[in-house]
Design an enzyme around this catalytic site. Structure first.
Site, mmCIF file in Angstrom:
data_model
loop_
_atom_site.group_PDB
_atom_site.id
_atom_site.type_symbol
_atom_site.label_atom_id
_atom_site.label_comp_id
_atom_site.label_asym_id
_atom_site.label_seq_id
_atom_site.Cartn_x
_atom_site.Cartn_y
_atom_site.Cartn_z
ATOM 1 N N ASP A 190 0.799 -1.113 -0.057
ATOM 2 C CA ASP A 190 0.039 -0.200 -0.159
ATOM 3 C C ASP A 190 0.914 1.342 0.097
ATOM 4 O OD1 ASP A 190 -2.379 1.700 0.114
ATOM 5 O OD2 ASP A 190 -1.912 2.054 2.247
ATOM 6 N N SER A 191 0.211 2.287 -0.349
ATOM 7 C CA SER A 191 1.077 3.695 -0.253
ATOM 8 C C SER A 191 1.383 3.991 1.045
ATOM 9 C CB SER A 191 0.175 4.656 -0.824
ATOM 10 O OG SER A 191 -0.969 4.840 -0.267
ATOM 11 N N CYS A 195 -4.133 -1.272 -2.434
ATOM 12 C CA CYS A 195 -4.172 0.352 -2.612
ATOM 13 C C CYS A 195 -5.019 0.585 -3.740
ATOM 14 C CB CYS A 195 -2.892 0.767 -2.629
ATOM 15 S SG CYS A 195 -2.705 2.662 -2.942
ATOM 16 N N GLU A 229 -6.407 9.919 8.775
ATOM 17 C CA GLU A 229 -4.931 9.819 9.399
ATOM 18 C C GLU A 229 -4.966 10.709 10.469
ATOM 19 O OE1 GLU A 229 -1.736 9.839 6.484
ATOM 20 O OE2 GLU A 229 -2.790 8.058 5.615
ATOM 21 N N CYS A 262 -11.304 3.162 -1.719
ATOM 22 C CA CYS A 262 -10.069 3.914 -1.308
ATOM 23 C C CYS A 262 -9.890 3.016 -0.047
ATOM 24 C CB CYS A 262 -9.916 5.328 -0.995
ATOM 25 S SG CYS A 262 -8.575 6.076 -0.046
ATOM 26 N N HIS A 286 -8.654 3.740 2.880
ATOM 27 C CA HIS A 286 -9.052 4.515 4.262
ATOM 28 C C HIS A 286 -10.680 4.701 4.528
ATOM 29 C CE1 HIS A 286 -4.933 5.863 3.847
ATOM 30 N NE2 HIS A 286 -4.950 6.643 4.738
HETATM 31 N N1 DGL Z 1 -3.855 4.060 -0.228
HETATM 32 C C1 DGL Z 1 -4.645 4.926 -0.928
HETATM 33 C C2 DGL Z 1 -5.807 4.422 -1.991
HETATM 34 O O1 DGL Z 1 -6.531 3.395 -1.546
HETATM 35 C C3 DGL Z 1 -5.190 6.148 -0.272
HETATM 36 C C4 DGL Z 1 -3.915 6.942 0.286
HETATM 37 C C5 DGL Z 1 -3.126 7.720 -0.678
HETATM 38 O O2 DGL Z 1 -3.535 8.617 -1.089
HETATM 39 O O3 DGL Z 1 -1.909 7.437 -0.595
HETATM 40 O O4 DGL Z 1 -5.963 5.071 -3.014
#
Ligand code: DGL
Length: 273
Positions: A13-14, A76, A153, A185, A187
């Site tokens: 993930d990012s 992600c 966050e 997403c 989050h």
């Molecule tokens: N993990 C990213 C997503 O699901 C969200 C957070 C980011 O923008 O890095 O798109």
């Protein structure tokens, strides 16, 4: 005897959001070992160009492959959108992502054929969900919700400010009379409370995290790679950012689930640590 079955699953993930996917994976595949890599030093990916997200995501996935994983989970939406087409060709292990499993679950759930997707800007701009629904007779409404990641966050999942932002972002979804909404997403499952509150009970929320875990289960079963004997499974956490910060935010978001994290370098211009 299949040695590959004993290897861990790599989850990329990012940053922190993919922990919601990992949580679903652990629930559905409790006997598997996982190596989670969050590219927190370069997060968020959401505001970045697709070309840049692609480059970063492939570096992360390459790093996990070097750790001898038996499968890759792109946990992600932004990264999945950027590498959807080439990750399966590049790696010789099963690869699951979050877009297509969520789309097929939403198609199964909708009653009126009107589906909404909320996601980051890079996911919406990539049109990955538009492509995923292209073959189905679906009226799709997509909406970027850049501020949602900031709220999560910061640990904020309620209150007047978030409610006002949610009302604004979700207005087009309401207007289009969507009966199903993909939380596109990582989050957003943590904002299911406020999103459900704004949209009401008539709208089914589809979590890309859960759908992705189910798809991973199916792929591992088909490849004969699923560990089904009860065992104490291992989880390792890698971050490109500060390890203490990762652990702190990870714990705040998902409780005691996140244990000690290790800092790694994945960008090709620097040597691996
Ligand atoms: N993990 C990213 C997503 O699901 C969200 C957070 C980011 O923008 O890095 O798109």
């Amino acid at each position: 005897m299949n040695d590959a079955i004993d290897r861990p699953i790599g989850v990329f993930d990012s940053g922190f959001g993919g922990l919601t996917v990992l949580r679903s994976l652990v629930e559905q595949l409790p006997n598997e070992d996982f190596v989670y890599l969050g590219d927190t030093a370069r997060a968020p990916y959401g505001p970045r160009s697709i070309a840049q997200v692609r480059e970063f995501a492939l570096e992360g996935l390459d790093h996990l492959m070097e750790r001898d994983v038996k499968a890759l989970v792109i946990a992600c939406n932004s990264a999945s959108s950027a590498v959807l087409r080439d990750a399966r060709e590049r790696y010789d292990v099963p690869v699951t992502e979050v877009i297509l499993p969520a789309a097929s679950r939403a198609i199964a759930a909708t009653r009126n054929g009107r589906i909404g997707v909320v996601a980051t800007e890079s996911t919406i701009n990539s049109a990955s969900y538009d492509d995923a629904f292209a073959v189905a007779d679906i009226l799709l409404t997509t909406q970027a919700c850049p501020r949602f990641v900031e709220f999560v966050e910061a640990g904020i999942t309620g209150g007047d400010e978030l409610l006002a932002v949610a009302e604004e972002y979700l207005a087009p979804i309401k207007k289009a009379q969507c009966d199903t909404l993909i939380l596109g997403c990582t989050h957003y499952p943590l904002l299911a409370g406020v999103i459900g509150y704004v949209l009401g009970n008539g709208v089914t929320l589809v979590s890309s995290a859960e759908a992705c875990a189910q798809s991973t289960y199916s792929q591992l079963t088909q490849a004969n790679l699923l560990r089904h004997q009860p065992r104490e499974a291992l989880r390792a956490f890698l971050t490109t950012g500060n390890a203490d910060d990762f652990q702190g935010i990870g714990r705040r978001l998902l409780g005691g689930f996140v244990t000690n994290a290790t800092k790694v370098t994945i960008d090709k211009e620097n040597a691996h640590v």
